[in-house]
Structure formats: C-alpha cells, structure tokens
Motif scaffolding. Structure first.
Motif, mmCIF file in Angstrom:
data_model
loop_
_atom_site.group_PDB
_atom_site.id
_atom_site.type_symbol
_atom_site.label_atom_id
_atom_site.label_comp_id
_atom_site.label_asym_id
_atom_site.label_seq_id
_atom_site.Cartn_x
_atom_site.Cartn_y
_atom_site.Cartn_z
ATOM 1 N N GLN A 106 8.777 -1.623 -5.381
ATOM 2 C CA GLN A 106 9.192 -1.787 -3.940
ATOM 3 C C GLN A 106 8.452 -1.502 -2.788
ATOM 4 O O GLN A 106 7.513 -1.971 -2.133
ATOM 5 C CB GLN A 106 10.624 -1.465 -3.795
ATOM 6 N N ALA A 107 8.513 0.002 -2.599
ATOM 7 C CA ALA A 107 7.917 0.661 -1.145
ATOM 8 C C ALA A 107 6.465 0.222 -1.246
ATOM 9 O O ALA A 107 5.863 -0.285 -0.222
ATOM 10 C CB ALA A 107 8.226 1.906 -1.227
ATOM 11 N N ALA A 108 5.740 0.616 -2.467
ATOM 12 C CA ALA A 108 4.182 0.392 -2.241
ATOM 13 C C ALA A 108 3.821 -0.979 -2.347
ATOM 14 O O ALA A 108 2.667 -1.284 -1.920
ATOM 15 C CB ALA A 108 3.622 1.135 -3.588
ATOM 16 N N LYS A 109 4.634 -1.983 -2.523
ATOM 17 C CA LYS A 109 4.121 -3.211 -2.745
ATOM 18 C C LYS A 109 4.735 -4.281 -1.473
ATOM 19 O O LYS A 109 3.941 -5.272 -1.123
ATOM 20 C CB LYS A 109 4.746 -4.130 -3.851
ATOM 21 N N PHE A 110 5.550 -3.608 -0.520
ATOM 22 C CA PHE A 110 6.229 -4.586 0.474
ATOM 23 C C PHE A 110 4.648 -5.147 1.481
ATOM 24 O O PHE A 110 5.039 -6.367 1.505
ATOM 25 C CB PHE A 110 7.083 -3.771 1.355
ATOM 26 N N ARG A 111 4.116 -4.302 1.955
ATOM 27 C CA ARG A 111 3.223 -4.662 2.852
ATOM 28 C C ARG A 111 2.182 -5.879 2.214
ATOM 29 O O ARG A 111 1.838 -6.870 2.779
ATOM 30 C CB ARG A 111 2.129 -3.413 3.418
ATOM 31 N N TYR A 112 1.779 -5.596 0.921
ATOM 32 C CA TYR A 112 1.005 -6.482 0.227
ATOM 33 C C TYR A 112 1.727 -7.992 0.221
ATOM 34 O O TYR A 112 1.278 -8.890 0.119
ATOM 35 C CB TYR A 112 0.364 -5.783 -0.962
ATOM 36 N N MET A 113 2.802 -7.781 -0.502
ATOM 37 C CA MET A 113 3.532 -8.949 -1.035
ATOM 38 C C MET A 113 4.005 -9.844 0.006
ATOM 39 O O MET A 113 4.184 -11.301 -0.069
ATOM 40 C CB MET A 113 4.817 -8.608 -2.020
ATOM 41 N N PHE A 114 4.423 -9.220 1.416
ATOM 42 C CA PHE A 114 4.826 -10.025 2.142
ATOM 43 C C PHE A 114 3.803 -10.372 3.491
ATOM 44 O O PHE A 114 3.963 -10.332 4.673
ATOM 45 C CB PHE A 114 5.898 -9.308 3.102
ATOM 46 N N GLY A 115 2.504 -10.565 2.860
ATOM 47 C CA GLY A 115 1.411 -10.869 3.722
ATOM 48 C C GLY A 115 1.085 -10.096 4.941
ATOM 49 O O GLY A 115 0.534 -10.408 5.996
ATOM 50 N N GLY A 116 1.346 -8.889 4.724
ATOM 51 C CA GLY A 116 1.160 -7.699 5.830
ATOM 52 C C GLY A 116 1.974 -7.867 6.955
ATOM 53 O O GLY A 116 2.057 -7.207 7.818
ATOM 54 N N LYS A 117 3.207 -8.530 6.833
ATOM 55 C CA LYS A 117 4.321 -8.475 7.706
ATOM 56 C C LYS A 117 5.147 -7.382 7.572
ATOM 57 O O LYS A 117 5.947 -7.384 8.539
ATOM 58 C CB LYS A 117 4.849 -9.901 7.633
ATOM 59 N N ALA A 118 5.486 -7.121 6.494
ATOM 60 C CA ALA A 118 6.398 -5.894 6.343
ATOM 61 C C ALA A 118 5.676 -4.494 6.448
ATOM 62 O O ALA A 118 4.601 -4.211 5.800
ATOM 63 C CB ALA A 118 7.135 -6.092 5.048
#
Lengths: 371, 337
Positions: free
Chosen positions: B107-119
């Motif tokens: 979760q934490a490690a993946k949010f920025r990547y999976m939400f296209g840099g928006k999270a």
C-alpha cells in the motif's frame, strides 16, 4: 633554567581543536627567528596553517617530527639564545615533558567558551577573550561566523579584550535578519556593544562585515577607535555574484566545494570538515531564508548595493584596508585609490580570507594599528 | 546552540519541534502516550523505552495510543498520510513488521506509483532494531534490508544523535513513506546537537573518517565498531576511510565509489544476517561499477545466518565487533592474523 629558553607549543585554533599534525617545518634548527615568523605548518581536521613564533631567538631544537599528531599544548620545538648550552636545552625539554599534561578527552571546560546574549528577541552568540584596554570587535562576513577569526582572536587577545560574535542569520545566533540590510546589521553591532558594556571599540570587519564596520563608523564615529577592513565589501560595486548564489543554492558537498575553493588562494585549505561544518550551518531552519534575504538587499543582482568609499575621507579615526592579492570574491582593486590617510596592505599568497591564509601578517597589521 | 544530548533525546526533540511547527504531524503507536484513558497521563510512559515521553503532555490527542495490532494502526497511519496528515507511527520492534507488511510494501510504497504520481503518503514509521539488548530472537533483528529492497520506501538509520535529529526532521517533511530505524543500543549515546531544527538530506553518506588504504562502508551501530577498528588500525599504520551510509534507500553510490577508487580496498560491515543484506548490496555495487579499482577481494563482516541467540555469551559472539573488522581489514591489506 635560563629565562630565555621558550617552548613552541601546539596552538589551539578554534574552540573544537584537540590535536594537530605537524605537516612540515618551515625553519631548520639553528635559524634565527623573530616574533611573528612562521616556524612550521600544522594541519587539523578543519584547516592547515602556519604556527608563528611568539618569541624571538634561535630555533634550537625541533622536538615534534613531521607527520606526528600531537595534542594542543604539546611541545613542538625550543626557541632559545644562540649561547644556551645544549645541556640546558635538553634539561628544558625534559622538564617540559615531565610536567606536560595533555587535555583530557571530553574536557570541554578548558579554554574559552562562547556565550549568548539576548537582544531585542534575538540570541546573539559571542566569544570574549583577553582583558583590558579598548576592546577589539571582530565582524565576520556573509555565510561566516565567529570561527572565521580562529587564527586571530587568541593572538590579538594577549593585550586587550577581543569580542567576536555571530551576526543574525549566521553561526549560532538567531536566524531572523529583519530588514536584512546593512543598516539592520549595523544596529546589531550597536546593540551588542551596548549589551556588553562597550562604549568605544576598535572594529575589524571581513567582507560583508567590513561594510558593516564602515557603516557603523560613519553612523557612530565617536564609538570607533579604529577600523580594519579586510577584503571588505562597501568599497566598490563589484562582487562575485556567482559565489554568493552558488553558496546559497548548493545543497551537498559536491556542489559547495568548488564555491568554497574560490575563497582561498590555496584551494586545498577547503577540508572535508570545513565543508561539513558549512553544510550543517546551511541546513539549520531559517538559514536559507536569511542568506537569500541578505543577498537580495546587500548584493542584489551580483552587485554591491552600498558603496561607501567616497565617505571614507570624512572619518578621522585610523583606518586600514587589508586585501589578499588573489581575492576571487571582492576584487583587490577596491584597495586602490583610497584617501592617503588609509593604510593599504595587499598580501601575496592570500585570497578572500587573508585573516586565515595570512594570519600572521594580518595579526601583525591589526596589532600595529591598535598599538 | 549546540549542546550534548542523547540519541533518544534527539529523536524526542525532532518530534517535538516538528509537532510545534506543523499541526498535521501526529504520533501513533503502542503506549506512545502511556495508556490513554488511565490516570497515568501526567507521567506518560512514552513508548516501550520512553522515546516519546513528554509529548502527550505537550500535544495531547495528537499523540495516540493504539491497540496492540500493528496491522490496524500502521494501516491507519498510512491512510491518514494519504488524507493529509503527517503521521509518525511507532512500530515498537522491527521484528513485528511481519504482521503489518502488506500495509507498508503493497500500500504505502505503491500509492505514488500506481496513482500516476498524484498520491502522496508522507508517513514515517519509527522502529527499533538490532542486537545487544538481551532481547532474544524476536526483538533483536536487523530487518532493514527487507525495506531497502522495496521501491517506494525510503530507509533511514542514524548512527549519531546529530544525524538522528536531522534525519527524522527530514523524514517527517518528506512526502514519501520513510522507515526510520533506531538502534536500541544507541539510545543512550551522547553527542553535539543544535537546539534549532535542521535537516539532513537522504542519500548523503557521511565520511566519518578519512583514510587512503581501505574503505569501510557501514551503517547504524556498526559505524562505532568500525571507527574503533579504524583507531586501532591507525596505530599499526593502516589508514581506513569509514563511510556511514545514513540511508540505505536512497543510497549514496558516489561517495562509496569515489572512496573505493582512492583506496582500492573495501570492507563492508553490516549487523544484518549475511544473505541479501546491505553488505552484499554495497559489494555488488562496487564489483559492478569499480571493479578495476580493486586491489584485493571485497570482505564482508556481518552477523551469522542464524537467529539472534538469547544467551549473553552467544549474542556477544553474534554481533560484529572491532576485532572482526580489524581482521577483515588486515586480510584485504594482505596481512596475516
């Protein structure tokens, strides 16, 4: 034991110095030396410099060998008369070594300590050494702190009180710089003198601190006994704006090193420890804003905002200007064309920090002016 | 003004100053306040070793005790971070990460990547690691290599009080998840720390000692072991350059490579188990990018591939020490014994 036999010992440069390494002897046994002569080179974690003889005589004995690392106060050599017997020198060395106690680890209580004075909501850190006479106040430059005087303060304090302090936005003083102009910093000098009970002082300022000292002298001539302006701002419009911007923008060791090397004629003086200390300072909250504020007001667009050279002639106290010939920050040509009453010394082999790179000469020049 | 405080006080001061500066900074964890809802709050415990002591009194409900369920409160901290807070969660011992690992690495490690840099997920997870505390196999591990392996996490391990404060303030201000690893044996270590807040950027190793013969790359508590070894070796004429990585992700490749190019010899010291740890990672980096500079094989000094023993005698034997580091340095210098 002859009165004339004197110990040459490991100096203490700055509050944190514990030991130094003998890099090279500049004089051989048997050489006649005068007070102020550079006798050997010593390296510390922070910086290298020459050790000056405080006594005249003949260098009769080299005790510390090149490459040796010794604690502060350790015996480096013996200065004595040409006629003292070598037995007397041997006895002196034996006696010294028997009584010498190296400073203990963590013995921070020994030696002078910085103090803090609260002025108008700002904490100002200062270091007071020596006692008596008309005090000398040392004012550092942009991005510097009271440690810029580590080769000068103790030596100059032999005959008088010497006070070095951190300007706001610098060192360990508060980081609020108010209007961030020369007037603001000049007022700080005024307030520091009042807070420490100094009515009149000799002022020595380096770089931006020189402009501060000069502006203070113009505003309060009665409180200034003499002025020493070292690689001073305020004497011409030119300044190396690339250095100022580079110092502000650099975030790591590799970015800042080339800029710091511009400060010295000998770039090797920029040690890893010096870089670490400056980065640690730049990383304190508030420093970045303070430096940018001062740059925008005092050195906007790569020029000096305030040029006071035409007003120098209106001052009646003794004034001297000292410059390093190889200054890459404020050009040494600013030392030219000043009123005849101003004593000018341009030092070979020094850059923008002559008080560090040519400490012995600068100390002698200040000493001569202060009498 | 700089003055001497402990590693533990430096961490407490960083938390206190950032909570004063930024109202979105909160603390959560087991006993970080000291038992919410009980009478003890004036003398709150402040976490299992008292690192957050005093903060509940200053900041009240912004210091939250949680139930003993890492999966719940680490997940809550991650969620709060995505929603605009800057939580500092205390995962008591790094050994407990197994029960909340999905919240961290999936979760934490993946949010920025999976939400296209928006999270953004500005969460800090503070955790204790390391042997030497007589706390046995489940409370003594060095599991930071696991976090270092995962893209999207930053992994920090201060060795000194100065670094602890500056790196923690940087961690709190950082917009990505940071795993902040504190060696429990270092809590009482004293050092000079400025009173003012300051930061230390991630990915900048500290060269704690310069030398021309051998590069010792190390981290955390082992920095002190390596410095002791270097002191002894200096007396024998061997000059070691000691590099404290400070952060393992990002890692300061330039400082490591620059040093090895000068010395031609590398010893890597890591308290973690020997397989897939920071020592193997740094060794691989140097073998890959600076092989031509090497004058001798790379040596690694690590803990062994066994759990941390409970027996004092065996635990002491388990931990890398100055003598083992000295032996490794002497071996790369081509000296016996």
């Amino acid at each position: 034991m002859s009165e004339a036999i004197k110990a040459l010992t490991m100096p203490k440069w700055g509050l944190s110095m514990k030991e130094g390494k003998v890099a090279s002897w500049l004089m051989q046994e048997g050489t006649a030396i005068s007070p102020g002569n550079e006798v050997l080179e010593v390296e510390t974690e922070k910086i290298s410099s020459a050790v000056e003889a405080s006594e005249g005589g003949v260098l009769r004995r080299i005790v510390a060998q090149e490459g040796e690392t010794l604690p502060v106060g350790a015996l480096l050599g013996v200065i004595a008369g040409a006629n003292d017997t070598s037995e007397a020198i041997d006895a002196f060395v034996a006696e010294f070594q028997k009584n010498y106690v190296p400073p203990a680890d963590g013995d921070d209580d020994a030696g002078p300590k910085t103090e803090v004075v609260e002025i108008k909501g700002r904490a100002i850190r200062y270091l007071k050494q020596g006692d008596g006479g008309t005090p000398l106040i040392l004012i550092h430059g942009f991005g510097g702190d009271l440690n810029n005087w580590l080769f000068n303060q103790e030596s100059l304090a032999a005959k008088r009180t010497v006070i070095a302090f951190d300007l706001p936005g610098h060192g360990q003083s508060s980081k609020q710089v108010g209007n961030a102009n020369l007037g603001e910093l000049t007022q700080v000098v005024h307030d520091v003198m009042d807070a420490l009970g100094v009515t009149k002082a000799h002022l020595a300022g380096h770089s931006m601190g020189g402009a501060v000292a000069l502006e203070f002298a113009l505003a309060h001539p009665g409180r200034v006994a003499s002025l020493t302006l070292i690689a001073s701002a305020g004497l011409g419009p030119e300044i190396n704006g690339g250095y100022i911007d580079g110092f502000i923008e650099a975030t790591g060791r590799r970015d800042i090193k080339p800029h710091l090397e511009q400060l010295f004629a000998n770039a090797e003086l920029v040690s890893r420890q010096m870089i670490n200390d400056i980065l640690a300072y730049k990383r304190l909250d508030g420093v970045d804003a303070a430096l940018r504020g001062l740059r925008d007001k005092i050195f906007p667009s790569g020029k000096q905002a305030t040029v006071l050279r035409d007003r120098l002639g209106s001052l009646s106290m003794p004034i001297q200007v000292i410059w390093g010939e190889g200054d890459a920050i404020v050009p040494a040509k600013h030392a030219q064309g000043l009123p005849a009453s101003v004593k000018v010394s341009v030092l070979k082999g020094a850059g923008h920090m002559p008080q560090m790179e040519a400490a012995a000469e600068v100390n002698k020049l200040i000493e001569a002016q202060l009498g | 003004m700089a003055r001497k405080i402990t590693y533990q006080q430096a961490i407490n001061e960083a938390l206190s100053q950032e909570m004063s500066r930024d109202p979105t900074v909160i603390i959560m964890g087991e006993d970080v306040a000291g038992g919410a809802g009980t009478d003890g709050e004036q003398e709150a415990w402040g976490g299992v070793l008292g690192v957050t002591k005093g903060l509940y009194k200053k900041f009240g409900d912004r210091v939250m005790d949680t139930p003993i369920t890492e999966s719940a409160f680490i997940g809550a901290a991650v969620g709060a971070a995505t929603a605009g807070l800057r939580p500092v969660a205390e995962l008591m011992f790094i050994d407990f990460m197994g029960v909340c690992l999905d919240q961290i690495f999936n979760q934490a490690a993946k949010f920025r990547y999976m939400f296209g840099g928006k999270a953004e997920t500005p969460v800090v997870i503070r955790t204790m690691y390391g042997a030497g505390f007589r706390a046995a196999a489940q409370h003594s591990q060095c599991l930071y290599p696991v976090f270092t392996h995962i893209p999207g996490l930053k992994v920090v391990m201060p060795a000194t009080p100065y670094d602890a404060k500056g790196l923690l303030i940087q961690a709190i201000r950082d917009n990505d998840p940071v795993i902040f690893c504190e060696h429990k044996v270092l809590y009482t270590l004293e050092g000079d720390v400025p009173e003012e807040p300051y930061t230390i950027p991630f990915g900048e190793a500290s060269v704690v000692r310069e030398g021309k013969d051998v590069t010792i790359v190390t981290l955390g508590r082992m920095v002190h072991m390596a410095t002791d070894a270097a002191d002894n070796l200096a007396k024998q004429g061997i000059k070691c350059e000691v590099i404290d990585l400070r952060t393992t992700s990002p890692i300061d490749e330039d400082t490591i490579l620059e040093s090895v190019e000068n010395t031609g010899r590398l010893v890597v010291v890591d308290e973690a188990h020997p397989r897939c740890n920071i020592a193997t990672d740094v060794s691989a980096l140097v073998a890959d990018k600076a092989f031509d500079s090497l004058k001798a094989p790379i040596k690694m000094v690590t803990g062994p591939h066994v759990p941390v023993p409970f027996s004092d005698v065996l635990e002491d034997l388990y931990i890398p020490n100055a003598a083992k580091i000295e032996a490794a340095v002497r071996s790369v210098m081509g000296k016996k014994g």
